[in-house]
Write a protein that holds these residues in place. Structure first.
Motif, PDB file in Angstrom:
ATOM      1  N   LEU A  34       0.827  -1.206   0.000  1.00 48.84           N
ATOM      2  CA  LEU A  34       0.000   0.000   0.000  1.00 48.84           C
ATOM      3  C   LEU A  34       0.864   1.261   0.000  1.00 48.84           C
ATOM      4  N   GLY A  35       0.506   2.180  -0.875  1.00 52.06           N
ATOM      5  CA  GLY A  35       1.181   3.481  -0.894  1.00 52.06           C
ATOM      6  C   GLY A  35       2.592   3.471  -1.467  1.00 52.06           C
ATOM      7  N   ALA A  36       2.981   2.406  -2.133  1.00 52.09           N
ATOM      8  CA  ALA A  36       4.364   2.308  -2.614  1.00 52.09           C
ATOM      9  C   ALA A  36       4.617   3.165  -3.855  1.00 52.09           C
ATOM     10  N   GLY A  37       3.539   3.523  -4.580  1.00 54.63           N
ATOM     11  CA  GLY A  37       3.714   4.369  -5.775  1.00 54.63           C
ATOM     12  C   GLY A  37       3.205   3.728  -7.052  1.00 54.63           C
ATOM     13  N   LYS A  38       2.280   2.770  -6.937  1.00 53.36           N
ATOM     14  CA  LYS A  38       1.774   2.058  -8.128  1.00 53.36           C
ATOM     15  C   LYS A  38       0.979   3.002  -9.041  1.00 53.36           C
ATOM     16  N   THR A  39       0.046   3.768  -8.439  1.00 54.83           N
ATOM     17  CA  THR A  39      -0.774   4.677  -9.249  1.00 54.83           C
ATOM     18  C   THR A  39       0.103   5.765  -9.862  1.00 54.83           C
ATOM     19  N   THR A  40       1.083   6.207  -9.101  1.00 53.59           N
ATOM     20  CA  THR A  40       2.015   7.220  -9.618  1.00 53.59           C
ATOM     21  C   THR A  40       2.736   6.661 -10.841  1.00 53.59           C
ATOM     22  N   LEU A  41       3.101   5.399 -10.787  1.00 55.25           N
ATOM     23  CA  LEU A  41       3.788   4.780 -11.933  1.00 55.25           C
ATOM     24  C   LEU A  41       2.851   4.696 -13.142  1.00 55.25           C
ATOM     25  N   ILE A 118      -1.910  -3.851 -15.622  1.00 54.58           N
ATOM     26  CA  ILE A 118      -2.844  -4.255 -14.573  1.00 54.58           C
ATOM     27  C   ILE A 118      -2.238  -3.889 -13.226  1.00 54.58           C
ATOM     28  N   GLU A 119      -2.944  -3.022 -12.497  1.00 51.70           N
ATOM     29  CA  GLU A 119      -2.462  -2.658 -11.169  1.00 51.70           C
ATOM     30  C   GLU A 119      -3.212  -3.480 -10.141  1.00 51.70           C
ATOM     31  N   THR A 120      -2.490  -4.228  -9.346  1.00 48.37           N
ATOM     32  CA  THR A 120      -3.163  -5.009  -8.303  1.00 48.37           C
ATOM     33  C   THR A 120      -3.302  -4.136  -7.059  1.00 48.37           C
ATOM     34  N   THR A 121      -4.231  -4.477  -6.210  1.00 50.29           N
ATOM     35  CA  THR A 121      -4.318  -3.737  -4.944  1.00 50.29           C
ATOM     36  C   THR A 121      -3.075  -4.070  -4.126  1.00 50.29           C
ATOM     37  N   GLY A 122      -2.707  -3.149  -3.227  1.00 51.64           N
ATOM     38  CA  GLY A 122      -1.528  -3.361  -2.398  1.00 51.64           C
ATOM     39  C   GLY A 122      -1.649  -4.592  -1.513  1.00 51.64           C
ATOM     40  N   LEU A 123      -2.882  -5.100  -1.367  1.00 54.89           N
ATOM     41  CA  LEU A 123      -3.091  -6.236  -0.469  1.00 54.89           C
ATOM     42  C   LEU A 123      -3.108  -7.564  -1.213  1.00 54.89           C
ATOM     43  N   LEU A 187      12.554   0.560  -6.423  1.00 55.05           N
ATOM     44  CA  LEU A 187      12.791   1.021  -5.061  1.00 55.05           C
ATOM     45  C   LEU A 187      12.468   2.511  -5.087  1.00 55.05           C
ATOM     46  N   ASN A 188      11.224   2.813  -4.682  1.00 52.01           N
ATOM     47  CA  ASN A 188      10.666   4.144  -4.918  1.00 52.01           C
ATOM     48  C   ASN A 188      10.798   5.046  -3.682  1.00 52.01           C
ATOM     49  N   LYS A 189      10.521   6.290  -3.867  1.00 48.39           N
ATOM     50  CA  LYS A 189      10.598   7.331  -2.820  1.00 48.39           C
ATOM     51  C   LYS A 189      12.045   7.530  -2.359  1.00 48.39           C
ATOM     52  N   CYS A 190      12.949   7.407  -3.310  1.00 45.95           N
ATOM     53  CA  CYS A 190      14.363   7.610  -2.979  1.00 45.95           C
ATOM     54  C   CYS A 190      14.644   9.061  -2.612  1.00 45.95           C
ATOM     55  N   ASP A 191      13.692   9.952  -2.950  1.00 42.03           N
ATOM     56  CA  ASP A 191      13.907  11.365  -2.624  1.00 42.03           C
ATOM     57  C   ASP A 191      13.784  11.629  -1.124  1.00 42.03           C
ATOM     58  N   VAL A 192      13.201  10.721  -0.370  1.00 41.88           N
ATOM     59  CA  VAL A 192      12.976  11.020   1.050  1.00 41.88           C
ATOM     60  C   VAL A 192      13.735  10.074   1.986  1.00 41.88           C
ATOM     61  N   VAL A 193      14.752   9.410   1.489  1.00 41.99           N
ATOM     62  CA  VAL A 193      15.493   8.506   2.374  1.00 41.99           C
ATOM     63  C   VAL A 193      16.963   8.912   2.499  1.00 41.99           C
TER      64      VAL A 193
HETATM   65  N1  LIG Z   1       7.970  11.736  -1.676  1.00 41.57           N
HETATM   66  C1  LIG Z   1       7.511  10.860  -2.543  1.00 41.57           C
HETATM   67  N2  LIG Z   1       6.182  10.602  -2.594  1.00 41.57           N
HETATM   68  C2  LIG Z   1       5.742   9.707  -3.510  1.00 41.57           C
HETATM   69  C3  LIG Z   1       6.620   9.039  -4.389  1.00 41.57           C
HETATM   70  N3  LIG Z   1       5.893   8.215  -5.162  1.00 41.57           N
HETATM   71  C4  LIG Z   1       4.608   8.351  -4.786  1.00 41.57           C
HETATM   72  N4  LIG Z   1       4.512   9.265  -3.782  1.00 41.57           N
HETATM   73  C5  LIG Z   1       3.307   9.675  -3.060  1.00 41.57           C
HETATM   74  O1  LIG Z   1       2.917   8.583  -2.243  1.00 41.57           O
HETATM   75  C6  LIG Z   1       1.497   8.492  -2.167  1.00 41.57           C
HETATM   76  C7  LIG Z   1       1.046   7.095  -2.579  1.00 41.57           C
HETATM   77  O2  LIG Z   1       1.359   6.921  -3.960  1.00 41.57           O
HETATM   78  P1  LIG Z   1       0.432   6.035  -4.907  1.00 41.57           P
HETATM   79  O3  LIG Z   1       1.008   6.080  -6.274  1.00 41.57           O
HETATM   80  O4  LIG Z   1      -0.997   6.399  -4.745  1.00 41.57           O
HETATM   81  O5  LIG Z   1       0.687   4.626  -4.237  1.00 41.57           O
HETATM   82  P2  LIG Z   1      -0.101   3.239  -4.522  1.00 41.57           P
HETATM   83  O6  LIG Z   1       0.915   2.171  -4.471  1.00 41.57           O
HETATM   84  O7  LIG Z   1      -0.907   3.346  -5.764  1.00 41.57           O
HETATM   85  O8  LIG Z   1      -1.031   3.217  -3.238  1.00 41.57           O
HETATM   86  P3  LIG Z   1      -2.313   2.239  -2.945  1.00 41.57           P
HETATM   87  O9  LIG Z   1      -3.204   2.347  -4.157  1.00 41.57           O
HETATM   88  O10 LIG Z   1      -2.888   2.815  -1.699  1.00 41.57           O
HETATM   89  O11 LIG Z   1      -1.781   0.884  -2.703  1.00 41.57           O
HETATM   90  C8  LIG Z   1       0.962   9.595  -3.070  1.00 41.57           C
HETATM   91  O12 LIG Z   1       0.667  10.687  -2.259  1.00 41.57           O
HETATM   92  C9  LIG Z   1       2.142   9.901  -3.995  1.00 41.57           C
HETATM   93  O13 LIG Z   1       2.137  11.240  -4.462  1.00 41.57           O
HETATM   94  C10 LIG Z   1       8.017   9.329  -4.302  1.00 41.57           C
HETATM   95  O14 LIG Z   1       8.876   8.768  -5.000  1.00 41.57           O
HETATM   96  N5  LIG Z   1       8.390  10.239  -3.370  1.00 41.57           N
END
Ligand SMILES: Nc1nc2c(ncn2[C@@H]2O[C@H](COP(=O)(O)OP(=O)(O)OP(=O)(O)O)[C@@H](O)[C@H]2O)c(=O)[nH]1
Length: 357
Positions: A34-41, A118-123, A187-193
């Protein structure tokens, strides 16, 4: 519920002499916690691949109506709606043939796509969807599984995994399965680690899957040629074969050991017999005959391999209980390599079972 979005709305783009020409279309699974960045991708791919026809299917769990309504994003500010006909709840719960058929029907109606994402749910465990789209080439389906992309949040991923592992003591949690089955792991969100956090996240992934390619990303921005047209399940893919044989250099990774029972075992062999490897896979995948030195039953989530036989080379692919061994022709003179990702795996025990075969 399964939502489908189309990234373009051209009418009958592939009619030749009034007959729809269906070309086999690659299916990419996008998974991750959950929240890993799938929708963003997904949004990133749609923006970058402007002009391509892309069907996006959001596979969410839900009580099923007989027909699944779709809607959503699209691109260029347009919203497209489609229907994906499924007999029950969601794509991964459909009978294999129904899920694939639903997508083939969609293609009959709407024309070919360049990609189906195909995006699967995080679960969700991506295993059932992989099994659904990993089809025999002989079936000549109009879709084929191209690869599995797993998103992992470098900041929160290790903790998510730790919490899941603790709350599912004795079971292999979904996040671990998502990592195990990924062909490429973003390996996403490298900007905040911090560099140390990044190293920890990398080690957590490597503990489970030594074989996937790891790409560090921020906001899921990744060179698309590292996630599309992977051919991860194709029989002939020189790049994959080279990577398989290179994997030995990355062995002996140490890390936080969140779930000590899960990991990758790589075995290098000389000439092998196809029938012996077939028997080995049957014993492991179907008869639960592989045990570790404590007598615990092993579970293989993913296996792949290059088999050197007298007549040439074969490629092994396996996901959960399904496996295939088919001919390939690598350029180089490689030895046999077997890679197993799963639980309670010990190299010596696998070799002993192989010897019995
Ligand atoms: N700082 C930061 N935030 C990110 C990054 N990628 C995604 N986000 C944020 O993280 C949150 C979750 O991203 P989503 O793309 O919705 O993640 P998801 O995997 O689709 O989430 P679920 O559908 O809940 O499983 C959003 O607010 C994004 O804007 C990143 O690389 N860095």
């Amino acid at each position: 519920m399964s939502d489908v979005s189309l990234s373009d709305d051209e009418d009958v783009p592939d009619l030749v002499d009034g007959i729809r020409q269906i070309v086999s279309c690659p299916v990419t699974l996008i998974t991750g916690h959950l929240g890993a960045g799938k929708t963003t991708l997904l949004n990133y791919i749609l923006t970058e691949q402007h002009g391509k026809r892309i069907a996006v299917i959001l596979n969410e769990f839900g009580e099923g109506s007989t027909m699944e309504k779709s809607l959503s994003v699209g691109h260029n500010g347009k919203l497209y709606e489609e229907w994906l006909e499924l007999r029950n709840g969601c794509l991964c719960c459909s009978v294999k043939d129904n899920g694939v058929k639903a997508i083939e029907n969609l293609m009959e109606k709407r024309g070919n796509f360049d990609y189906i994402l195909i995006e699967t749910t995080g679960l969700a465990d991506p295993g059932p969807l992989i099994s659904m789209f990993w089809l025999d080439e002989e079936l000549c389906s109009s879709v084929f599984l191209d690869g599995v992309i797993t998103l992992f949040d470098a900041k929160n991923g290790p903790n998510t995994l730790k919490n899941e592992t603790e709350s599912h003591a004795g079971l292999v949690n979904t996040s671990i399965r998502q990592i195990a089955l990924g062909d490429v792991i973003l390996l996403n969100k490298c900007d905040v680690v911090t560099p140390a956090e990044l190293e920890t996240a990398r080690a957590v992934i490597r503990e489970v899957n030594l074989s996937a390619q790891i790409v560090e990303t921020s906001y899921s921005k990744v060179p698309l040629d590292s996630i599309l047209n992977l051919g991860a399940y194709a029989r002939v893919n020189e790049d994959r074969i080279r990577r398989l044989t290179d994997e030995f250099t990355t062995l002996n990774v140490t890390g936080p050991h969140l779930d000590k029972s899960v990991g990758t075992v790589t075995i290098q062999l000389g000439l092998v017999e196809k029938s012996a490897v077939e028997k080995l896979m049957e014993k492991i995948l179907w008869n639960n005959e592989l045990k570790n030195s404590n007598g615990d039953t092993a579970e293989v989530f993913r296996a792949k391999g290059l088999l050197k036989i007298n007549e040439g080379y074969l490629m092994l692919q396996a996901v959960y209980q399904t496996f295939s061994i088919g001919p390939i022709s690598p350029e180089e003179n490689s030895e046999s390599v077997l890679v197993f990702i799963g639980r309670n795996l010990e190299k010596d025990c696998i070799l002993r079972l192989l010897a019995e075969c």
